[in-house]
Structures are given as C-alpha cells and as structure tokens.
Design a protein around this motif. Sequence first.
Motif, PDB file in Angstrom:
ATOM      1  N   GLY A  22     -12.114 -23.346  26.162  1.00  0.00           N
ATOM      2  CA  GLY A  22     -13.554 -23.503  26.308  1.00  0.00           C
ATOM      3  C   GLY A  22     -14.307 -22.260  25.871  1.00  0.00           C
ATOM      4  O   GLY A  22     -13.799 -21.437  25.110  1.00  0.00           O
ATOM      5  N   THR A  23     -15.500 -22.113  26.391  1.00  0.00           N
ATOM      6  CA  THR A  23     -16.351 -21.002  25.974  1.00  0.00           C
ATOM      7  C   THR A  23     -16.065 -19.707  26.735  1.00  0.00           C
ATOM      8  O   THR A  23     -16.442 -18.642  26.276  1.00  0.00           O
ATOM      9  CB  THR A  23     -17.840 -21.356  26.137  1.00  0.00           C
ATOM     10  N   ILE A  24     -15.397 -19.808  27.889  1.00  0.00           N
ATOM     11  CA  ILE A  24     -15.070 -18.612  28.663  1.00  0.00           C
ATOM     12  C   ILE A  24     -13.629 -18.225  28.346  1.00  0.00           C
ATOM     13  O   ILE A  24     -12.697 -18.940  28.699  1.00  0.00           O
ATOM     14  CB  ILE A  24     -15.231 -18.851  30.176  1.00  0.00           C
ATOM     15  N   SER A  25     -13.463 -17.096  27.692  1.00  0.00           N
ATOM     16  CA  SER A  25     -12.115 -16.649  27.345  1.00  0.00           C
ATOM     17  C   SER A  25     -11.370 -16.226  28.605  1.00  0.00           C
ATOM     18  O   SER A  25     -11.979 -15.897  29.632  1.00  0.00           O
ATOM     19  CB  SER A  25     -12.175 -15.474  26.361  1.00  0.00           C
ATOM     20  N   LEU A  26     -10.056 -16.223  28.510  1.00  0.00           N
ATOM     21  CA  LEU A  26      -9.242 -15.780  29.644  1.00  0.00           C
ATOM     22  C   LEU A  26      -9.589 -14.341  30.016  1.00  0.00           C
ATOM     23  O   LEU A  26      -9.724 -14.017  31.196  1.00  0.00           O
ATOM     24  CB  LEU A  26      -7.753 -15.921  29.317  1.00  0.00           C
ATOM     25  N   ASN A  27      -9.775 -13.480  29.026  1.00  0.00           N
ATOM     26  CA  ASN A  27     -10.128 -12.078  29.308  1.00  0.00           C
ATOM     27  C   ASN A  27     -11.455 -11.972  30.043  1.00  0.00           C
ATOM     28  O   ASN A  27     -11.599 -11.171  30.976  1.00  0.00           O
ATOM     29  CB  ASN A  27     -10.186 -11.256  28.015  1.00  0.00           C
ATOM     30  N   ASP A  28     -12.447 -12.779  29.638  1.00  0.00           N
ATOM     31  CA  ASP A  28     -13.738 -12.761  30.326  1.00  0.00           C
ATOM     32  C   ASP A  28     -13.595 -13.261  31.757  1.00  0.00           C
ATOM     33  O   ASP A  28     -14.194 -12.713  32.683  1.00  0.00           O
ATOM     34  CB  ASP A  28     -14.775 -13.604  29.583  1.00  0.00           C
ATOM     35  N   PHE A  29     -12.805 -14.324  31.936  1.00  0.00           N
ATOM     36  CA  PHE A  29     -12.625 -14.868  33.278  1.00  0.00           C
ATOM     37  C   PHE A  29     -11.907 -13.864  34.174  1.00  0.00           C
ATOM     38  O   PHE A  29     -12.299 -13.652  35.319  1.00  0.00           O
ATOM     39  CB  PHE A  29     -11.850 -16.192  33.235  1.00  0.00           C
ATOM     40  N   VAL A  30     -10.860 -13.230  33.645  1.00  0.00           N
ATOM     41  CA  VAL A  30     -10.073 -12.274  34.431  1.00  0.00           C
ATOM     42  C   VAL A  30     -10.929 -11.119  34.929  1.00  0.00           C
ATOM     43  O   VAL A  30     -10.700 -10.598  36.023  1.00  0.00           O
ATOM     44  CB  VAL A  30      -8.858 -11.769  33.609  1.00  0.00           C
ATOM     45  N   SER A  31     -11.937 -10.733  34.175  1.00  0.00           N
ATOM     46  CA  SER A  31     -12.773  -9.605  34.584  1.00  0.00           C
ATOM     47  C   SER A  31     -14.011 -10.047  35.389  1.00  0.00           C
ATOM     48  O   SER A  31     -14.924  -9.256  35.581  1.00  0.00           O
ATOM     49  CB  SER A  31     -13.209  -8.797  33.352  1.00  0.00           C
TER      50      SER A  31
END
Length: 123
Positions: A22-31
């Motif tokens: 989707g639009t939220i990358s794993l890296n963005d979600f993790v942080s």
Amino acid sequence: MSKKNKNAVTKFEVNLRPVPLGTISLNDFVSSKACDAALKVASEQENSDEKAFAFLCSYQFTEICNAVCVAGRPDLLDNEEFQNYAVEFASEIVSTHFIEMFMEVGGTISNLLAKTEAQEGGV
C-alpha cells in the motif's frame, strides 16, 4: 427545514492494497506510533502466528485509515461504527493474504517483537 444526520456515512472510493504494497511503507510504519501500538498488541499474543497476525492487522488498519484520509474523509476516523468496520476489514484482508504478507515482512516483525519482548523482560 430538514435535519442532516451528522453520523450518515456516504459511499466513497479508496485506493487500498494489502500491506506492505500500500501507500505506507514498512519502514514508515516501523517508525510510527501505530507500530508501537501494534507491537504491544502482538506481544500479548500466545504464539508466533498470532503475534504476526495481530501486527499485520494493525499495519493494515493503519493503511485503511490512511486511505480514508487520502479520500477526503478523515472525519470517519472518530466514528465508532467505521472503526469497527475497519478492524473487521483489516482482519479479512490479512486472513486472505497472510502468507504473502508474512513472506514480505516476517523478518522485520520477528526482529521487532524480539526487541520489544527483550525490553519488556528487562534483558
């Protein structure tokens, strides 16, 4: 003069894909703070499959909320009926795509949960 129902939900279209596509990358979600909450819920589960499922549901729920905001309806995020629907929908998506999702993010989930559990255990 007619009254308008402030709780009425109209149909609208969202662009939504299973995480991490989707639009939220794993890296963005993790942080994010959402990830902190996801890890808390996941660490309360009994086995590793349940932990991964809980984490992915939280990630997918965040993706759904983001898609609703992008679609111009952030007001729905405060609506309890919408929240319940979004939780059920996230669970459906994860149930349907669990293996593919886990293969994409499983290593990251395992590392995050191990770190969280070590911090909680004081190790």
